[in-house]
Write an enzyme that holds these catalytic residues in place. Sequence first.
Site, PDB file in Angstrom:
ATOM      1  N   GLY A  75       0.823  -1.204   0.000  1.00 33.79           N
ATOM      2  CA  GLY A  75       0.000   0.000   0.000  1.00 33.79           C
ATOM      3  C   GLY A  75       0.854   1.250   0.000  1.00 33.79           C
ATOM      4  N   PRO A  77       2.690   4.744   1.164  1.00 30.21           N
ATOM      5  CA  PRO A  77       3.411   5.109   2.391  1.00 30.21           C
ATOM      6  C   PRO A  77       2.500   5.858   3.359  1.00 30.21           C
ATOM      7  CG  PRO A  77       4.707   5.666   0.438  1.00 30.21           C
ATOM      8  CD  PRO A  77       3.342   5.288  -0.050  1.00 30.21           C
ATOM      9  N   THR A  79       0.313   4.567   5.576  1.00 34.09           N
ATOM     10  CA  THR A  79      -1.006   3.984   5.858  1.00 34.09           C
ATOM     11  C   THR A  79      -0.988   3.049   7.066  1.00 34.09           C
ATOM     12  OG1 THR A  79      -0.547   2.340   4.138  1.00 34.09           O
ATOM     13  CG2 THR A  79      -1.918   4.219   3.520  1.00 34.09           C
ATOM     14  N   GLY A  80       0.142   2.920   7.750  1.00 35.39           N
ATOM     15  CA  GLY A  80       0.160   2.165   9.005  1.00 35.39           C
ATOM     16  C   GLY A  80       0.824   0.808   8.942  1.00 35.39           C
ATOM     17  N   LYS A  81       1.658   0.557   7.937  1.00 38.51           N
ATOM     18  CA  LYS A  81       2.268  -0.774   7.804  1.00 38.51           C
ATOM     19  C   LYS A  81       3.248  -1.059   8.949  1.00 38.51           C
ATOM     20  CE  LYS A  81       3.664   0.069   3.525  1.00 38.51           C
ATOM     21  NZ  LYS A  81       2.956   1.305   3.154  1.00 38.51           N
ATOM     22  N   SER A  82       4.135  -0.119   9.244  1.00 43.41           N
ATOM     23  CA  SER A  82       5.114  -0.353  10.313  1.00 43.41           C
ATOM     24  C   SER A  82       4.438  -0.431  11.677  1.00 43.41           C
ATOM     25  CB  SER A  82       6.170   0.755  10.306  1.00 43.41           C
ATOM     26  OG  SER A  82       5.575   2.023  10.515  1.00 43.41           O
ATOM     27  N   SER A 527      -5.783  12.380 -17.838  1.00 42.89           N
ATOM     28  CA  SER A 527      -6.711  13.441 -17.428  1.00 42.89           C
ATOM     29  C   SER A 527      -6.643  14.666 -18.324  1.00 42.89           C
ATOM     30  CB  SER A 527      -6.425  13.851 -15.977  1.00 42.89           C
ATOM     31  OG  SER A 527      -5.137  14.412 -15.861  1.00 42.89           O
ATOM     32  N   LYS A 570      -6.444  20.475  -8.521  1.00 41.32           N
ATOM     33  CA  LYS A 570      -6.424  21.097  -9.848  1.00 41.32           C
ATOM     34  C   LYS A 570      -7.230  22.398  -9.853  1.00 41.32           C
ATOM     35  CE  LYS A 570      -5.911  16.706 -12.337  1.00 41.32           C
ATOM     36  NZ  LYS A 570      -6.562  15.733 -13.237  1.00 41.32           N
TER      37      LYS A 570
END
Length: 652
Positions: A75, A77, A79-82, A527, A570
């Site tokens: 996922g 960086p 987002t709570g992995k560690s 886009s 934007k």
Amino acid sequence: MENSSQLPQQEGQTLPASEGTASEVPEVQNADSAGITSSQIEVPAKLIDQVIGQERAVEVIKKAAIQRRHVMMIGSPGTGKSMLAKAMAELLPKEELLDILVYPNSDDPNNPVIRTVAAGRGKQIVTAHKAEAKKKIQFRQTLLMLLLLGIAGYAIITMQLLMGLIAGAFVFMALRYTTPREETMVPKLLVSNDTKNIAPFIDGTGSHAGALLGDVRHDPFQSGGLETPAHDRVEAGAIHRSNGGVLFIDEINTLDPHSQQNLLTALQEGEFPITGQSERSSGAMVRTEPVPCRFVMVAAGNLDAIQGMHPALRSRIRGYGYEVYMAESMEDTPENRQKYVRFIAQEVKNDGKIPHFDQSAIDEIIRESRRRSNRKGHLTLKLRDMGGLIRVAGDIARQENAAITTATHVTTAKKTARSIEDQVSDEITRHLREYEMTVVEGTRIGRVNGLAVTGSDAGSVLPIMAEVTPAQGASGTVIATGMLKEIAQESIKNVSAILKKFTGKDVKNIDIHIQFIGTYMGVEGDSASVSVATAVVSAIEGIPVRQDIAMTGSLSVRGDVLPVGGVTYKIEAAAKAGIHTVLIPRMNMGDVLIEERYKSLVTIIPVDTIDDVLKFALVPENSDGFLTKLKKMAMRSTVMIADAPPVNQTTA
């Protein structure tokens, strides 16, 4: 934001009432109408209970901890992995931890012996060996001193001082190099767990081979009694220090293939010998007995990490564990807003230097979370970035000697804690305005103000120009410049279908040149499709484009304007550049949550098809004829579908 039902009409042009009607953006609701501060929120003691928005990942970590399974988390960086990996170490079943000792091997000095004992016993054993060695050294030194005194006394009595001196030196050297060195027999404590009451957590992210797998230090003095014993030069790696616990490796694809292969071996065998990782070092001759390394591995990374992983290593994790994709946002519900309040309280407590947040500050943080989610009805879970905003706001409040952090501090923090991409975007915008490369008034043929996202939280105006020339080869081509990457190049190809449909011309007789202005970092994504199509139609038909309009949107080959990401950033970039009207896909209207200071500067118009875009953006001399042509283009698509031959069907 100003939701206008209609733009100022051009002479002779009539727009349906439904055109340009902006859907309402939901108002920000308070996290708790009663009004609370973060100091009133209880912070859970366990890390696993502090994780928010990652319910599936939490469930997997709990299961994996009980069964001691490996886990791979993929996922974005922050987002709570560690945090989940650390929480897993707390959840692992309580097992007897071990100390690991390395002993000298009298039979083969280059093959040190490995022994394991209960946690805490390792230090006692090493201390006892050192005490015993110290006694032997003291006894030898005392014996040597008595012997030298005896020789000196005899030399004085016999008046043979020179011979006595020579004899003393000979005896000293003989004993110095012939007697064993007791300190060389003292074992080395390789891994100590005497102070740990939970399973060890070792972060091996970015480790080189020696730090990960263990190493043997180089010894510059390899002989003459000055060398360091082989067992004393052995150093444990992360895989050994995490024995009985969790080894966390983020960005696992950055490990070289050799390290990944050895890591796989360690996972399979549960033990791995330590040897020198440098072939040129004297440590390369040393190889210990297998060292225990029964750890639970938590691997993490972005989506591209899967591509760089050793296939067998990933297979091992999948076969004996779980794979989890980390959520980037969660639904904006009262329950989840309360979780966000708890997250604020956790960040304040963990920092320990900033004041708590009042209700207004909490509401502003939650509002910013909505902005950064880039999804309607969602809150972002990129909590590391949000934690940075919380700390900056707290620092500002502390600097002002405020007892509590308010919405004013958060608003100031958003201006202070801007990303590098946002600052660069502003600098580029000023630069383009100075040299009149960004035009925000009047009309131009073949020139459109597109919009782009820079980084993850900044937007920029992207001028696009188009020109049409006679074909130079056997058939016409579309030539696009501006460091376009793969997806952007493919989106340019789709525009060709729209051109044939609108103009009715055979594009094989013309060359279409498309230039993206100021794209020094390259362009990726689709886009800009509506902007490119508008610029090319303008160039082919010779119809001017309004320069006070900017636009964004993906485009299907049938002319439907599809949703894109980053519309909020934007729109804000367009407002900062002095553009007053922005066209966005209708399906993106729920994603718009621009800052209060930009709402009065810009009008947002939702569009569904390229027809809508052309109606707003182009300024034809013959408005009636132009509208008729657009209607024919829409009718042509309907007729083509109606006249399509039936598909042959075969019944089984």
